[in-house]
Scaffold this motif. Structure first.
Motif, PDB file in Angstrom:
ATOM      1  N   TYR A 108      -8.155 -27.689   4.190  1.00  0.00           N
ATOM      2  CA  TYR A 108      -8.027 -28.064   5.596  1.00  0.00           C
ATOM      3  C   TYR A 108      -9.380 -28.497   6.155  1.00  0.00           C
ATOM      4  O   TYR A 108     -10.425 -27.946   5.790  1.00  0.00           O
ATOM      5  N   GLY A 161      -8.103 -28.804  11.751  1.00  0.00           N
ATOM      6  CA  GLY A 161      -6.868 -28.059  11.520  1.00  0.00           C
ATOM      7  C   GLY A 161      -5.801 -28.855  10.806  1.00  0.00           C
ATOM      8  O   GLY A 161      -4.639 -28.433  10.754  1.00  0.00           O
ATOM      9  N   VAL A 189      -4.103 -18.737  11.482  1.00  0.00           N
ATOM     10  CA  VAL A 189      -5.368 -19.425  11.237  1.00  0.00           C
ATOM     11  C   VAL A 189      -5.562 -19.637   9.737  1.00  0.00           C
ATOM     12  O   VAL A 189      -4.960 -18.946   8.911  1.00  0.00           O
ATOM     13  N   SER A 245     -11.341 -23.624   7.099  1.00  0.00           N
ATOM     14  CA  SER A 245     -11.569 -25.025   6.764  1.00  0.00           C
ATOM     15  C   SER A 245     -12.569 -25.137   5.620  1.00  0.00           C
ATOM     16  O   SER A 245     -13.216 -24.153   5.228  1.00  0.00           O
ATOM     17  N   VAL A 302      -9.522 -22.305  11.757  1.00  0.00           N
ATOM     18  CA  VAL A 302      -8.793 -23.281  12.565  1.00  0.00           C
ATOM     19  C   VAL A 302      -7.342 -22.822  12.731  1.00  0.00           C
ATOM     20  O   VAL A 302      -6.774 -22.174  11.853  1.00  0.00           O
ATOM     21  N   VAL A 311      -3.333 -22.849  12.858  1.00  0.00           N
ATOM     22  CA  VAL A 311      -2.231 -23.501  12.145  1.00  0.00           C
ATOM     23  C   VAL A 311      -0.931 -22.805  12.528  1.00  0.00           C
ATOM     24  O   VAL A 311      -0.937 -21.681  13.027  1.00  0.00           O
TER      25      VAL A 311
END
Length: 244
Positions: A167, A171, A199, A202, A208, A210
């Motif tokens: 990722y 995101g 989350v 990344s 990030v 999700v």
């Protein structure tokens, strides 16, 4: 409850890709390629028959007309072209499913078509047009053009999380031409965090947000069967796996 979807039927002619039948007991939804980015009529029929025998849901996996690039290269398309592309491929697969006494369950766009729909309203609208014509829900993505368009138009959709892809800091999944092997233990930890905390980490080490309503595993990832088994066992153990 969480589903597990897997992209399948991506062989072509004498070329083989992954062991779809072996993975089927460990997924709830099969997304079957429809001949544009991969597959052919015989492969489509064989994969549908295997999925029906396994008792899992069958969806269309329409992609861009780019076999050499496996549908993972971007193309410029109008809303009408996207609509026709998705409708044509999904309708073909629907015929195979009905010939086996079943009904198509959903649509999940493939590769770059999926990525384009996340970022371009007209692409998401074209997919929504086809989904509306066929009366089918879509496996889509959260907080993007897809979720905005489908919500506004009342197209049922679920948001997926990729167990075996990296990722970015935005995101979004990173669409690569090839999938690298990922240890099943790492995948399971990643999936559980996405499901329970919403989350993921990344590639630059940033957490990030999700939405993980459906977990995607790819049949062309090395050790795909082990990954599918591990994700299935983990979600079942946690009591969050949706029954087929």
């Amino acid at each position: 409850m969480v589903t597990i979807n897997c992209d399948m039927g991506e062989a072509f002619g004498i070329y083989r890709l992954g062991d779809d039948a072996a993975c089927m007991p460990f997924v709830t939804h099969a997304n079957i390629a429809c001949g544009f980015h991969a597959s052919d009529p015989v492969t489509m029929r064989r994969t549908v028959k295997d999925a029906r025998q396994a008792g899992i849901k069958i969806g269309a996996h329409p992609g861009l007309p780019d076999r050499e690039g496996f549908g993972r290269r971007r193309m410029e398309m109008t809303r009408e072209e996207v609509y026709a592309l998705v409708l044509y491929q999904s309708g073909a697969l629907q015929a195979f499913v009905r010939s086996e006494g079943g009904e198509l369950s959903h649509i999940k766009p493939h590769g770059s078509l999926f990525g384009m729909a996340q970022n371009e309203i007209h692409v998401a609208e074209g997919i929504a047009d086809a989904a509306e014509s066929l009366g089918l829900p879509v496996i889509a993505y959260s907080d993007c053009c897809m979720s905005e368009v489908f919500t506004r138009r009342g197209i049922p959709f679920s948001c997926e999380f990729y167990a075996d892809l990296d990722y970015g800091d935005d995101g979004r999944q990173i669409i690569s031409r090839e999938h690298a092997a990922v240890p099943s233990a790492v995948v399971c930890d990643k999936v559980l965090r996405a499901v329970k905390e919403g989350v993921t980490r990344s590639v630059n080490g940033k957490d990030v947000a999700v939405v993980a309503e459906s977990i995607c595993v790819h049949s062309d990832t090395p050790d795909a069967l082990e990954v599918a088994k591990a994700v299935h066992e983990t979600l079942k153990r946690e009591g969050v796996l949706e029954a087929v």
